[in-house]
Design an enzyme around this catalytic site. Structure first.
Site, PDB file in Angstrom:
ATOM      1  N   GLU A   1     -12.723  31.048   8.287  1.00 54.33           N
ATOM      2  CA  GLU A   1     -11.497  30.342   7.948  1.00 54.33           C
ATOM      3  C   GLU A   1     -11.781  28.843   7.865  1.00 54.33           C
ATOM      4  OE1 GLU A   1      -7.759  32.839   9.810  1.00 54.33           O
ATOM      5  OE2 GLU A   1      -8.675  31.307  11.069  1.00 54.33           O
ATOM      6  N   CYS A   2     -11.431  28.221   6.765  1.00 54.23           N
ATOM      7  CA  CYS A   2     -11.527  26.767   6.564  1.00 54.23           C
ATOM      8  C   CYS A   2     -12.932  26.269   6.923  1.00 54.23           C
ATOM      9  CB  CYS A   2     -10.438  26.055   7.367  1.00 54.23           C
ATOM     10  SG  CYS A   2     -10.104  24.377   6.785  1.00 54.23           S
TER      11      CYS A   2
END
Length: 436
Positions: free
Chosen positions: A327-328
């Site tokens: 994630e990210c």
């Protein structure tokens, strides 16, 4: 029966977090059990809440969560004496289009739970106008009740007197006024506050904030203004499918942005979580059946990540046979390369073709609704995931198969589709909830 209160303000940067932490610690010092929540998608503040109260804090979000999920999450406050929900941005600030149960505004949570709002007002550069702002917030939405005001960063006794008189004339209670006090300022960086776990002196800072606020704010009056709260039983829980039975979770200063309620939901569903530190050159647990790399600050540690051969080779070997999701910041590390703010290009793990750069920073911020075009751990094709994106990186290349069709809160399609290659997947948004 717990007493519930929402801490909000006209805008960001006024002192909501500092006041929330100070009140929580001051009441805890008096022997009360205090439970905190964070309204909105900020994933940094809950760790500060936990440091102040000794109890885990979670996010509640009206754009991404339905009322049943919010009721389930706030149910953890039933055994507390005081429950505080810290708002985000200004009281009524949300997105233009309604989400699951609201726009993401703090006012949604205040109205939904029936808790009055304690406003933090910074009257710097004004005097009586502060009362007009407070009165406007009080009257803007009928279902939101104002408890009163705490003034912050008051310049002088004369300044305080002018503002107090105007607020009293408007019928708004003033619970206290805080002079400027640099010793209780929380350090910041580009994604918000420096994380609680990175501050060795965070306990002392919160203690000083509690002492200072107790000296200038009528804590008893604030407590009396809170609403007696009898929580309604949640019809259902989080309805979250863990990404696997045994989850290897990256966890250190570079990989720390994951919503606490997601971890709790995974564990509640029977998942086992083992953590490892890429910064310490650790590989994921070989006995895990899925690996999850949360967001964080890989750009501040890119050289270390690039040099940690055991982590990189271990992750690649894991991905040969089992799913890996980022994630990210975790997504960026799964990519080919990351260029830091000084323009230095660092080789990442190469499980995906993504290449990002912080040399030319561009802020990406907002809610995201993703319809999966390919499966990712815990979610099948067609699943609709709600999350939040906040980073300053620029996409140099994103060549792999798109993971999802992603929209912002207005319904506009955005370019940050996420990626899939083999067993590896990644998204720029942080997962908050799945649409039921």
């Amino acid at each position: 029966m717990p007493a519930g209160l929402v801490i909000s303000a006209p805008a960001s940067g006024v002192g909501k977090t500092t006041l929330t932490l100070a009140l929580a610690r001051a009441w805890r010092n008096r022997g009360l059990n205090v439970q905190c929540f964070k309204s909105g998608p900020d994933y940094i503040d809950p760790a500060f809440h936990a440091a102040a109260t000794g109890r885990a804090s979670v996010n509640v979000d009206s754009w991404a969560m339905d009322r049943g999920t919010i009721a389930h999450l706030v149910g953890r406050g039933t055994d507390a004496d005081v429950v505080l929900a810290e708002g985000s941005m200004g009281l009524f600030d949300g997105v233009a289009a309604r989400g699951v149960s609201g726009t993401g505004a703090t006012a949604d949570i205040a109205e939904m739970l029936g808790w009055p709002v304690l406003l933090v007002i910074d009257p710097s550069g004004q005097a009586q106008t502060a009362a007009a702002i407070a009165a406007g917030l009080r009257d803007y939405r009928a279902g939101v009740q104002l408890a009163g005001v705490v003034l912050n960063r008051v310049a002088s006794p004369r300044h305080e007197d002018l503002v107090r008189r105007a607020l009293n004339d408007a019928g708004i209670a003033v619970f206290g006024a805080l002079p400027r006090h640099a010793e209780i300022s929380l350090p910041k960086r580009h994604l918000g506050l420096v994380q609680a776990e990175e501050q060795a002196e965070i306990g002392k800072l919160i203690d000083e904030a509690a002492r200072f606020v107790a000296e200038h704010v009528d804590l008893d009056a604030v407590l009396r203004s809170a609403a007696s709260w009898s929580p309604q039983p949640a019809v259902n829980g989080m309805n979250v499918t863990p990404p696997g039975q045994r989850i290897a979770l990256a966890r250190d200063a570079a990989f720390s942005f994951i919503y606490p309620h997601m971890l709790e939901a995974w564990r509640a569903a029977g998942a086992e979580i083992s953590t490892f530190s890429p910064l310490a050159d650790e590989a994921p647990d070989a006995n895990a059946d899925v690996c999850w790399l949360p967001g964080g600050y890989p750009e501040l540690h890119a050289g270390t990540i690039a040099a940690n051969a055991r982590f990189r080779s271990g992750l690649r070997a894991f991905a040969d046979t089992r799913p890996v999701h980022g994630e990210c910041g975790g997504y960026m590390v799964l990519g080919t390369a990351l260029t830091d703010a000084d323009g230095i290009r660092h080789e990442m793990t190469g499980l995906l073709g993504l290449e990002t750069s912080f040399a030319k920073r561009r802020m990406h911020l907002g809610y995201r609704l993703a319809a999966l075009a390919a499966p990712m751990p815990g979610h099948q094709v067609g699943a609709r995931l709600r999350g939040h994106e906040f980073h300053y990186s620029t996409i140099v290349a994103q060549p792999d198969t798109p993971l999802a069709v992603v929209h912002d809160a207005t319904g506009a399609v955005i370019a940050e589709t996420g990626s899939r290659r083999g067993q590896a997947t990644g998204t720029f948004f942080h997962l908050i909830a799945e649409d039921r």
